[in-house]
Write a protein that holds these residues in place. Sequence first.
Motif, PDB file in Angstrom:
ATOM      1  N   ALA A 274      31.454  14.729  59.393  1.00 22.18           N
ATOM      2  CA  ALA A 274      31.627  15.393  60.689  1.00 22.18           C
ATOM      3  C   ALA A 274      32.642  16.527  60.581  1.00 22.18           C
TER       4      ALA A 274
ATOM      5  N   ALA B 145      31.973  20.523  61.119  1.00 21.76           N
ATOM      6  CA  ALA B 145      32.746  21.299  62.092  1.00 21.76           C
ATOM      7  C   ALA B 145      33.338  22.559  61.475  1.00 21.76           C
TER       8      ALA B 145
ATOM      9  N   GLU C  44      28.009  24.717  71.517  1.00 22.15           N
ATOM     10  CA  GLU C  44      27.870  23.684  70.486  1.00 22.15           C
ATOM     11  C   GLU C  44      29.102  23.650  69.594  1.00 22.15           C
TER      12      GLU C  44
ATOM     13  N   GLY D 283      32.208  21.889  70.902  1.00 25.12           N
ATOM     14  CA  GLY D 283      32.133  20.436  70.913  1.00 25.12           C
ATOM     15  C   GLY D 283      32.463  19.771  69.597  1.00 25.12           C
ATOM     16  N   TYR D 284      32.581  20.542  68.510  1.00 25.03           N
ATOM     17  CA  TYR D 284      32.787  19.931  67.199  1.00 25.03           C
ATOM     18  C   TYR D 284      34.126  19.213  67.070  1.00 25.03           C
TER      19      TYR D 284
ATOM     20  N   HIS E 125      33.746  15.913  68.427  1.00 23.45           N
ATOM     21  CA  HIS E 125      32.821  15.181  67.551  1.00 23.45           C
ATOM     22  C   HIS E 125      33.570  14.595  66.347  1.00 23.45           C
TER      23      HIS E 125
ATOM     24  N   HIS F 280      34.290  10.399  65.415  1.00 24.89           N
ATOM     25  CA  HIS F 280      33.997   9.759  64.132  1.00 24.89           C
ATOM     26  C   HIS F 280      35.274   9.210  63.491  1.00 24.89           C
TER      27      HIS F 280
END
Length: 254
Positions: free
Chosen positions: A194, A198, A225, A228-229, A232, A236
Amino acid sequence: MQNGEHITKTEAAYQTLRRDILATRLSPGSPLKLGALRSAYGMGWTPLREALSRLEAEHLVTAVSNRGFAVAPVSRAELEDLTRARQVVEVPLLIESIQNGGSDWEEAVVTAHYRLSRCKLAVDDPSDEAVNEWDEKHQAFHLALLSAAKSRWLLRFRETISDQLRRHHRFLGLAPTLRAAAGLKNGYEEAVAALREAMALEHHTELMEAALDRDVERAAALMSEHIGYTLHVYIHAEEERSSSTPPASNGTTS
């Protein structure tokens, strides 16, 4: 002369503490005791007090009743709120910048992208030097994308949000993921993947190309998008920490 020297010392204290807070060398939630800061940084009481007051106004430092100052905390709730705020502010700025940008703007975006492409990713080189260089060039790339926007207030809001997000990303997502990878803990692969996603250059290249093509709709979607990383990566990392922490025994307070 004395007043000018005082201002210079206060500014130096402010810039130094701000830098270390943003880089999380001063950890979120940690106390900022004047005596310890004076010993660590070799600065006077008055410049430190004034610097801390400025940082409190920026919500990077909090005043603790009867206990002085502390670095502002970070949390998942705050990260989610900051992510929403960045969406609200940065996507319109990008659209405005694309609509107003000329050849100088295009050149600045391409140059910033090239400099970012020369950086190593934290998952490949977790040293402070490499992480700081990527962070600096990444910030420069996004600033270049937005540099033709006209709204000064939105740009100021964006800077405030960006600073807070950098702290959250480093402390909640980047540092735990790199520690997990270094320790080869079970389940770290998804967190590292992840983080790699990113930071990947490919996303930034797509964003640059959409902006230079003046494809406002695609650029806005890619920016949404991209924003949002950070969340994200944290999710994780949080899952990795949860899975690697053994459950507490009944009746035991952790």
